[in-house]
Design an enzyme around this catalytic site. Structure first.
Site, PDB file in Angstrom:
ATOM      1  N   ASP A  49      -3.386   4.598  -0.125  1.00 58.40           N
ATOM      2  CA  ASP A  49      -4.180   3.576  -0.068  1.00 58.40           C
ATOM      3  C   ASP A  49      -4.625   3.563   1.368  1.00 58.40           C
ATOM      4  OD1 ASP A  49      -3.863   2.303  -2.581  1.00 58.40           O
ATOM      5  OD2 ASP A  49      -1.988   1.818  -2.323  1.00 58.40           O
ATOM      6  N   ALA A  52       0.742  -1.142  -0.057  1.00 57.50           N
ATOM      7  CA  ALA A  52      -0.072  -0.059   0.075  1.00 57.50           C
ATOM      8  C   ALA A  52       0.958   0.993  -0.065  1.00 57.50           C
ATOM      9  CB  ALA A  52      -0.891  -0.107   1.291  1.00 57.50           C
ATOM     10  N   ASP A  53       0.469   2.259  -0.516  1.00 61.23           N
ATOM     11  CA  ASP A  53       1.122   3.664  -0.458  1.00 61.23           C
ATOM     12  C   ASP A  53       0.125   4.337   0.803  1.00 61.23           C
ATOM     13  OD1 ASP A  53      -1.010   4.850  -1.852  1.00 61.23           O
ATOM     14  OD2 ASP A  53       0.130   4.981  -3.707  1.00 61.23           O
ATOM     15  N   SER A  54       0.714   5.590   0.793  1.00 59.77           N
ATOM     16  CA  SER A  54      -0.128   6.668   2.021  1.00 59.77           C
ATOM     17  C   SER A  54      -1.451   6.846   1.575  1.00 59.77           C
ATOM     18  CB  SER A  54       0.546   7.895   2.048  1.00 59.77           C
ATOM     19  OG  SER A  54       0.749   8.550   0.924  1.00 59.77           O
TER      20      SER A  54
END
Lengths: 79, 427
Positions: free
Chosen positions: A39, A35-37
């Site tokens: 997400d 995940a990224d921020s």
């Protein structure tokens, strides 16, 4: 496994497009599940919606693993 | 006085990859073969119920298996990423992936990645996404808005996603000039290569504005055809006396542009060369061209001059030809420019088959010009049953024609009074 844990797992699988077997309690959304921020922001919103809870921003920042999410929601639900 | 750009011509720019997603199909060959066969991609709108709208037909990309030349989103964008992108990005990604794979260009080192850029634009961007998000806010749920709303709707995000997927670290840019976007993207990207800003550019346009807000908006501007809701395939009829507005289409056309020596060194397949590009502004009206379409005249003149050619060298024109009143103004400008050569010229409007792809129209149509050169055949203008205006120019009514096309010109004009023409030839 609790009903809450099952539901959390399902949401994580759906939103991050990862295999269910990878969604272990200790799995970190960013480090282990890709995940990224943004997400994680969306994931927290999905938890709020699914469990009808409010997760304030400072609490959301501390939810970094699957277990963090389950624990937080269980606490809110039992309160 | 403007600089003489002939000095830059030491760096020639060729097309080494193509990707098409249109109402006629997914893939260059499915679209091109159906276009030459005289098929139409215009249908009653199926993605939503258009009953409340004045215009009820459009060119929508056919859903179905990729192997059948149709669109399956998960073949192009991973399920977890789909909701982070509006449909125009989905269609743009499919065309870009196709073009890049077709070109075989895979930079092996940092230098190569930094010399590869992207310039993919859109006329409108994520209109449906903006509509949906505004409903969320209007219903008092502003805090429930997805963090992906903004990046899903932004026009330059096709360029962004392509660069991230392939590691292309060169110029990352986006043209936004309404219906001239596709030509401006290819033309400007060509110049970036000529100037040495990049060796390879992925360029074109993507559009997905066949949604209630898009159809209602262009209907309000009285721009869309409304008289052929029961016979969709007849609705787009450039130059015909019964035309009554354009038909909206969706899709994407993307090319890989490459400096000629660079392409030759790696043994790339070369479709053709971008040899001329001309731009102009009308300074007249937000939606209507000036009398005699003098802005188009100047864009075409500049494009032909920048190629070092004269109008007599042009064999085929892919017209802007939207099936509106402006068709005859473009025709007038072409006739004035081509003079005695007009009777030898073929000019068609492929919008008759796929509709008007707005920001993607120019890049799709530039590709049709390249394919016309490759195959020695010009695509038809469907539904040109009764030309409103007589002309010595062969407008290729109804059926494709075998023609020896060496040089072709494509026109695109946009709201705001923006005009762009591009000239291509075989190599």
């Amino acid at each position: 496994m609790s009903e809450i844990a099952d539901k959390v797992k399902k949401i994580v699988v759906e939103h991050l497009g990862v295999d269910e077997s990878k969604v272990t309690p200790d799995a970190s959304f960013i480090d282990d599940l890709g995940a990224d921020s943004l997400d994680t922001v969306e994931l927290v919103m999905a938890f709020e919606e699914a469990f009808s809870v409010e997760i304030p921003e400072d609490a959301a920042e501390k939810i970094t693993t699957v277990k963090d999410a389950i624990d937080y929601i269980e606490k809110q639900k039992s309160a | 006085m403007m600089a003489d750009i002939s000095a830059m011509k030491e760096r020639r720019v060729v097309v080494t990859g193509m990707g098409l997603v249109t109402p006629l199909g997914v893939g260059v060959e499915p679209t091109w073969q159906r276009l030459l066969a005289g098929e139409s991609g215009i249908r009653r709108i199926a993605s939503f119920d258009p009953s409340d709208l004045p215009a009820q037909v459009a060119g929508e990309v056919p859903e179905g298996p990729t192997a059948e030349g149709k669109f399956t989103l998960s073949d192009w964008v991973a399920p977890k990423d789909q909701k982070k992108m509006d449909r125009f990005i989905h269609l743009g990604m499919a065309a870009a992936i196709m073009a890049i794979e077709d070109s075989g260009w895979k930079p092996e080192d940092e230098e190569g990645r930094c010399a590869t850029g992207v310039m993919i634009g859109s006329g409108i961007g994520g209109l449906q996404t903006i509509y949906d998000a505004s409903l969320t806010v209007a219903s008092g749920k502003a805090r429930r808005l997805s963090p992906f709303f903004i990046p899903s709707a932004l026009i330059n995000l096709v360029s962004g996603h392509v660069s991230i997927r392939y590691g292309f670290k060169g110029p990352n840019h986006s043209a936004v000039t309404a219906c001239a976007t596709g030509v401006h993207a290819i033309g400007d990207a060509t110049r970036l290569i000529m100037l040495g800003d990049a060796d390879v550019m992925v360029a074109g346009g993507a559009e997905a504005a066949v949604c209630p807000l898009g159809i209602a908006g262009f209907s309000a501007a009285r721009a869309l055809s409304t008289a052929f809701n029961d016979t969709p395939e007849k609705a787009s009829r450039p130059w015909d006396r019964d035309r009554d507005g354009f038909v909206m289409g969706e899709g994407s056309g993307i090319v890989v542009l490459e400096e000629y020596e660079h392409a030759k060194r790696r043994g790339a397949k070369i479709y053709g060369e971008i040899i001329g590009y001309g731009l102009s502004g009308d300074a007249h009206h937000i939606t209507a061209p000036a009398e005699g379409h003098e802005g188009a005249f100047r864009a075409m003149s500049k494009a032909i001059a920048s190629a070092g050619l004269t109008p007599a060298d042009i064999d085929y024109v892919n017209a802007h030809g939207t099936s509106t009143m402006a068709d005859d103004l473009e025709l007038d400008a072409v006739q004035r420019l081509f003079g005695d050569h007009a009777s030898k010229l073929a000019m068609s409007s492929t919008k008759s088959a796929i509709g008007h792809l707005l920001g993607a129209a120019g890049s799709v149509e530039a590709m049709f010009c390249m394919l016309a050169i490759r195959d020695g055949v010009v695509p038809p203008t469907l539904n040109l049953d009764n030309p409103a205006t007589e002309s010595p120019i062969d407008r290729v009514a109804h059926e494709a024609q075998r023609r020896d096309v060496k040089v072709a010109l494509s026109n695109s004009f946009g709201f705001g009074g923006t005009n762009a023409s591009i000239v291509v030839r075989g190599v």
